[in-house]
Design a protein around this motif. Structure first.
Motif, PDB file in Angstrom:
ATOM      1  N   ALA A  29       0.730  -1.211  -0.083  1.00 14.45           N
ATOM      2  CA  ALA A  29       0.151   0.293   0.120  1.00 14.45           C
ATOM      3  C   ALA A  29       0.904   1.197  -0.008  1.00 14.45           C
ATOM      4  O   ALA A  29       0.389   2.524  -0.681  1.00 14.45           O
ATOM      5  CB  ALA A  29      -1.053   0.061   1.118  1.00 14.45           C
ATOM      6  N   GLY A  62      -6.911  -4.907   3.821  1.00 13.56           N
ATOM      7  CA  GLY A  62      -6.709  -3.524   4.500  1.00 13.56           C
ATOM      8  C   GLY A  62      -6.613  -3.709   5.896  1.00 13.56           C
ATOM      9  O   GLY A  62      -7.128  -4.435   6.557  1.00 13.56           O
ATOM     10  N   VAL A  80      -4.619  -0.177   2.354  1.00 10.45           N
ATOM     11  CA  VAL A  80      -5.528  -1.065   1.494  1.00 10.45           C
ATOM     12  C   VAL A  80      -4.752  -1.718   0.553  1.00 10.45           C
ATOM     13  O   VAL A  80      -4.039  -0.886  -0.198  1.00 10.45           O
ATOM     14  CB  VAL A  80      -6.858  -0.552   0.997  1.00 10.45           C
ATOM     15  CG1 VAL A  80      -7.385  -1.343   0.205  1.00 10.45           C
ATOM     16  CG2 VAL A  80      -7.709  -0.017   2.173  1.00 10.45           C
ATOM     17  N   GLN A  85      -8.115  -1.356  -3.642  1.00 12.17           N
ATOM     18  CA  GLN A  85      -8.440   0.401  -3.732  1.00 12.17           C
ATOM     19  C   GLN A  85      -9.492   0.338  -4.669  1.00 12.17           C
ATOM     20  O   GLN A  85      -9.775  -0.115  -5.598  1.00 12.17           O
ATOM     21  CB  GLN A  85      -7.071   0.958  -3.702  1.00 12.17           C
ATOM     22  CG  GLN A  85      -6.290   0.930  -2.608  1.00 12.17           C
ATOM     23  CD  GLN A  85      -4.881   1.564  -2.983  1.00 12.17           C
ATOM     24  OE1 GLN A  85      -4.902   2.380  -4.009  1.00 12.17           O
ATOM     25  NE2 GLN A  85      -3.923   1.416  -1.993  1.00 12.17           N
ATOM     26  N   VAL A  89     -13.213  -0.349   0.622  1.00  6.86           N
ATOM     27  CA  VAL A  89     -12.496  -0.880   1.934  1.00  6.86           C
ATOM     28  C   VAL A  89     -12.003   0.051   2.842  1.00  6.86           C
ATOM     29  O   VAL A  89     -12.348   0.050   4.149  1.00  6.86           O
ATOM     30  CB  VAL A  89     -11.280  -1.879   1.449  1.00  6.86           C
ATOM     31  CG1 VAL A  89     -10.667  -2.542   2.590  1.00  6.86           C
ATOM     32  CG2 VAL A  89     -11.900  -2.669   0.441  1.00  6.86           C
ATOM     33  N   GLY A  90     -11.582   0.998   2.531  1.00  9.48           N
ATOM     34  CA  GLY A  90     -10.799   2.280   3.171  1.00  9.48           C
ATOM     35  C   GLY A  90     -12.153   2.876   3.660  1.00  9.48           C
ATOM     36  O   GLY A  90     -12.021   3.110   5.001  1.00  9.48           O
TER      37      GLY A  90
END
Length: 145
Positions: A29, A62, A80, A85, A89-90
């Motif tokens: 990441a 993540g 992540v 991405q 997810v974030g």
């Protein structure tokens, strides 16, 4: 606003045995320059108010590490995998963190990121974070000159 985990993605507490894979997620990441090693991530975990991972059928994709302070909480690290991405997810990791902090009666959540990190800036803006106007410069010194 609520940003639940997308279908097929689960958010759960980070376990000690997740450390090696979280370190690999961190490297992918953030790249070599900003990478936190397994040892650094292990020490960081000792200071965390919250540590969670996001996983799908392939495993951990993540994670987030957050600390607490007299002013509230601070999202210290959100990583992540590049291939995961753009899937929410974030958003889901930070959303779950906010819900946890809200239940714990925290009044603020801070985060810092680089001014050119468009993906992070977009995520935090979408979630309702407000820029404070403060800037924290980053310096580097070349040893081999």
């Amino acid at each position: 606003r609520d940003f639940p985990a997308p279908n097929g993605i689960r958010i759960r507490p980070k376990l000690d045995e997740d450390l090696p894979v979280v370190a690999r997620v961190d490297l992918k990441a953030f790249g070599q320059f900003w990478h936190n090693t397994e040892k650094v991530l292990q020490r960081a975990r000792l200071q965390c108010a919250s540590a969670t991972v996001a996983e799908d059928d392939s495993g951990v994709i993540g994670y987030q590490l957050s600390t607490k302070n007299p002013f509230g909480a601070h999202l210290a690290r959100l990583g992540v995998l590049p291939e995961a991405q753009g899937r929410g997810v974030g958003l889901a990791l930070v959303n779950q963190l906010i819900q946890t902090l809200n239940a714990g009666q925290f009044s603020k959540l801070s985060v810092n990121t680089q001014a050119d990190n468009i993906a992070s800036l977009s995520l935090y803006k979408k979630m309702g974070f407000i820029r404070t106007g403060e800037q924290f410069p980053v310096f580097v010194y070349s040893i081999n000159t």
